[in-house]
Scaffold this motif. Structure first.
Motif, short mmCIF file in Angstrom:
data_model
loop_
_atom_site.label_atom_id
_atom_site.label_comp_id
_atom_site.label_asym_id
_atom_site.label_seq_id
_atom_site.Cartn_x
_atom_site.Cartn_y
_atom_site.Cartn_z
N VAL A 6 0.86 -1.18 0.00
CA VAL A 6 0.00 0.00 0.00
C VAL A 6 0.90 1.23 0.00
O VAL A 6 1.82 1.32 0.80
CB VAL A 6 -0.90 0.02 1.26
N ALA A 7 0.61 2.18 -0.90
CA ALA A 7 1.32 3.46 -0.90
C ALA A 7 0.54 4.40 0.01
O ALA A 7 -0.68 4.53 -0.13
CB ALA A 7 1.40 4.02 -2.31
N TYR A 8 1.24 5.03 0.95
CA TYR A 8 0.58 5.93 1.89
C TYR A 8 1.54 7.05 2.28
O TYR A 8 2.65 6.78 2.78
CB TYR A 8 0.11 5.17 3.14
N MET A 9 1.15 8.28 2.03
CA MET A 9 1.92 9.47 2.41
C MET A 9 3.37 9.39 1.92
O MET A 9 4.31 9.72 2.65
CB MET A 9 1.89 9.66 3.93
N THR A 14 4.38 -2.75 3.16
CA THR A 14 4.23 -4.13 2.72
C THR A 14 3.95 -5.00 3.93
O THR A 14 4.83 -5.22 4.77
CB THR A 14 5.51 -4.63 2.01
N PRO A 15 2.71 -5.50 4.06
CA PRO A 15 2.36 -6.34 5.21
C PRO A 15 2.81 -7.77 4.99
O PRO A 15 2.80 -8.28 3.87
CB PRO A 15 0.84 -6.25 5.25
N LEU A 16 3.23 -8.41 6.07
CA LEU A 16 3.65 -9.81 6.02
C LEU A 16 2.82 -10.62 7.01
O LEU A 16 2.49 -10.13 8.09
CB LEU A 16 5.12 -9.93 6.38
N ALA A 17 2.51 -11.86 6.64
CA ALA A 17 1.80 -12.78 7.53
C ALA A 17 2.55 -14.12 7.45
O ALA A 17 2.43 -14.84 6.47
CB ALA A 17 0.35 -12.95 7.11
N ALA A 18 3.31 -14.43 8.47
CA ALA A 18 4.11 -15.65 8.50
C ALA A 18 3.45 -16.68 9.41
O ALA A 18 3.14 -16.39 10.56
CB ALA A 18 5.52 -15.35 9.00
N LEU A 28 5.51 -5.74 9.31
CA LEU A 28 5.35 -4.74 8.27
C LEU A 28 6.72 -4.27 7.81
O LEU A 28 7.61 -4.04 8.63
CB LEU A 28 4.56 -3.54 8.81
N ILE A 29 6.87 -4.10 6.50
CA ILE A 29 8.07 -3.48 5.93
C ILE A 29 7.65 -2.11 5.41
O ILE A 29 6.65 -1.99 4.69
CB ILE A 29 8.66 -4.33 4.79
N ILE A 57 -1.02 -3.26 8.16
CA ILE A 57 -1.27 -2.01 7.43
C ILE A 57 -1.83 -0.96 8.39
O ILE A 57 -1.40 0.20 8.39
CB ILE A 57 -2.23 -2.24 6.25
N ALA A 58 -2.80 -1.35 9.22
CA ALA A 58 -3.38 -0.39 10.19
C ALA A 58 -2.30 0.15 11.13
O ALA A 58 -2.30 1.34 11.46
CB ALA A 58 -4.49 -1.07 10.98
N PHE A 59 -1.37 -0.71 11.54
CA PHE A 59 -0.28 -0.28 12.40
C PHE A 59 0.59 0.76 11.68
O PHE A 59 0.92 1.80 12.24
CB PHE A 59 0.57 -1.48 12.82
N GLY A 60 0.95 0.47 10.44
CA GLY A 60 1.80 1.39 9.68
C GLY A 60 1.14 2.74 9.48
O GLY A 60 1.77 3.78 9.68
N VAL A 61 -0.12 2.73 9.11
CA VAL A 61 -0.84 3.98 8.90
C VAL A 61 -0.94 4.75 10.21
O VAL A 61 -0.73 5.96 10.24
CB VAL A 61 -2.24 3.70 8.31
#
Length: 85
Positions: A6-9, A14-18, A28-29, A57-61
Motif C-alpha cells: 500500500v502506498a501511503y503518504m 508491505t504487510p507480512l503474515a508468516a 510490516l516493511i 497495514i493499520a499499524f503502519g498507517v
C-alpha cells in the motif's frame, strides 16, 4: 484477498503474515522514497493471514499519522509478544 503493498503518504507499506505455530505472525516493511526499508518486530499473532496483514497495514498507517492503533478482536496476548500501543 492478499494485500501486496500500500502506498501511503509517500511511503510503501508491505504487510507480512508468516505462519507460526497455528497462527499468523504480522509484520510490516516500510519503504521510504529513497529505497531504504525498515521492518517491524512481530506485531501480534492472528488466526488468519488476512487479519494479520490488515493489522500490519493499520499499524503502519497509525504510526505515520501518529494515531493510536485500532484494536483487533482476534489479538492474542502472549507472554513474549509485545502488542503495539
Amino acid at each position: 484477498m492478499e494485500i501486496a503493498e500500500v502506498a501511503y503518504m509517500g511511503l510503501v507499506l508491505t504487510p507480512l503474515a508468516a505462519y507460526d505455530e497455528g497462527m499468523y505472525a504480522a509484520m510490516l516493511i516500510v519503504r521510504k522514497p529513497d529505497g531504504t526499508e525498515r521492518a517491524t518486530e512481530v506485531l501480534g499473532r492472528f488466526p488468519c493471514a488476512a487479519e494479520a496483514r490488515r493489522v500490519a497495514i493499520a499499524f503502519g498507517v497509525s504510526q505515520i499519522d501518529a494515531r493510536r492503533l485500532p484494536g483487533s478482536e482476534w489479538r492474542r496476548q502472549d507472554a513474549g509478544n509485545r502488542a503495539p500501543r
